[in-house]
Design an enzyme around this catalytic site. Sequence first.
Site, PDB file in Angstrom:
ATOM      1  CB  SER A 255      -0.895   0.012   1.244  1.00 14.82           C
ATOM      2  OG  SER A 255      -1.377   1.304   1.520  1.00 14.82           O
ATOM      3  CE  LYS A 256       0.492   4.605  -5.516  1.00 14.94           C
ATOM      4  NZ  LYS A 256       0.003   5.553  -6.532  1.00 14.94           N
ATOM      5  NE  ARG A 257      -3.807   3.916   3.520  1.00 11.53           N
ATOM      6  CZ  ARG A 257      -4.549   3.667   2.448  1.00 11.53           C
ATOM      7  NH1 ARG A 257      -4.648   4.558   1.490  1.00 11.53           N
ATOM      8  NH2 ARG A 257      -5.184   2.504   2.321  1.00 11.53           N
ATOM      9  CG  ASP A 258       3.967  -1.049   3.864  1.00  6.17           C
ATOM     10  OD1 ASP A 258       4.605  -0.707   4.880  1.00  6.17           O
ATOM     11  OD2 ASP A 258       3.983  -2.198   3.403  1.00  6.17           O
TER      12      ASP A 258
END
Length: 486
Positions: A255-258
């Site tokens: 995820s780009k939030r990872d």
Amino acid sequence: MTKEVRVRYAPSPTGFLHIGGARTALFNYLYAKHHNGKFIVRIEDTDIERNVEGGEASQLDNLKWLGIEYDESIDIGGPYAPYRQMERLDIYKEHAEKLLEQGAAYKCFCSSEKLEASREEQKARGVAAPTYDGTCRHLSTEEVAAKEAAGEPYTIRMRVPANVTYDFEDLVRGQVTFESKDIGDWVIVKANGIPTYNYAVVLDDHFMEISHVFRGEEHLSNTPKQMMIFDAFGWEYPRFGHMTLIINENRKKLSKRDESIIQFVTQYKDLGYLPEAMFNFFALLGWSPEGEEEIFSKEEFIKIFDEKRLSKSPSMFDKQKLTWMNNQYIKKLSLEEVVALSLPHLQKAGLLPEELTAEQHAWATDLIGLYHDQMSFGSEIVELSSLFFKDHIEYDEEAKAVLAGEQVPEVMAAFKTQLEELEEFTPDAVKAAIKAVQKTTGHKGKNLFMPIRVVTTGETHGPELPNAICLIGKEKAIDRVGKFAQ
């Protein structure tokens, strides 16, 4: 192959070049070059509210940095220009009118409030994937004209055919099948006149004569909608191939939030990773060559690339493998190249001035040379070489254990004397001084070298000791030994 291979990478400038996008671009590039075809980059910028400043430049600049050269795009042109979707609106409008005329599409006047209410009602009935309820599907010509005359805004929806099976041989996954009954009438043109992705992408692929489409797994469910558009115009499909997900080390979808993984190519560039290493790493992220070898040049990858070896299983982004691989490439660089890669990071950290004298540059070159084989990326030099920039040394528990040896005071006193008597401060002279301490005190091996290393560098492990002490400098080395002896 009888038809020229033409593939494309079509990013949206809603963000910067992501590792997932880079992999998609790379596999398209390798496939095209393996088959002596063309690799096209076009910009899908119709999501105007989410487009970010610098997003377009990030895509193109970082592809070039990685060595993924394209044959046609917005900056170099090509026979199928324009390559930016917002400059192709007339094409989408013209063909939407054709779909309306043949009854393959229709105008929908439903408000966003009505659509939301319909979705909620379907969810309440247990429908897992709500679809459009078809309110405007059967409006008469007169009803449509009346609503338009009243100024009611509308979208254009595709009239999904009934009882049609969409199946195709995926280049990665094999046979894939979708049923039209599972797909509601979907919007091809929004109320503001801008086309949706699944509509515009088909027209672009057709008119740019795209032969093969390699893209991420998340696009698999888009394929039947796109096939409808191809069918409506009687056009030939490209061959589709959907690459597997990239997962993190916990086997979770990336995820780009990872925050456990650096996710944008420009960040790797800024950290001092090498583009050749990144190219190599991305090429093995969901594709495997024959044999055990993992280090290949770009030319070798082009020669051996075979789409049949694209993985059907998720691809794990292995950070340790990336740093190992980058280290392999750094080891092959000349010292001059490693200095060019690393020196800016020492300057950015404020450890060295922006303008270096010849003497300072020579010192920095020797310093970086100590860590040439150890370094995994350019900015790592800041942490690796920190001992050379400290005014005060804090000993950790391991260092304290070394310094607790009963022979240490005698060794350090003798070493201080030897340092003070040195006329030349070179690695050979320092090495001779250490040997003199051995002769004077009778201590040797770890009992000799470890205390000297810990007191002068503050570390129990590190580069060649005489070289390190020489780079620390005579005055600072004597000062550190003197403070310990107090």
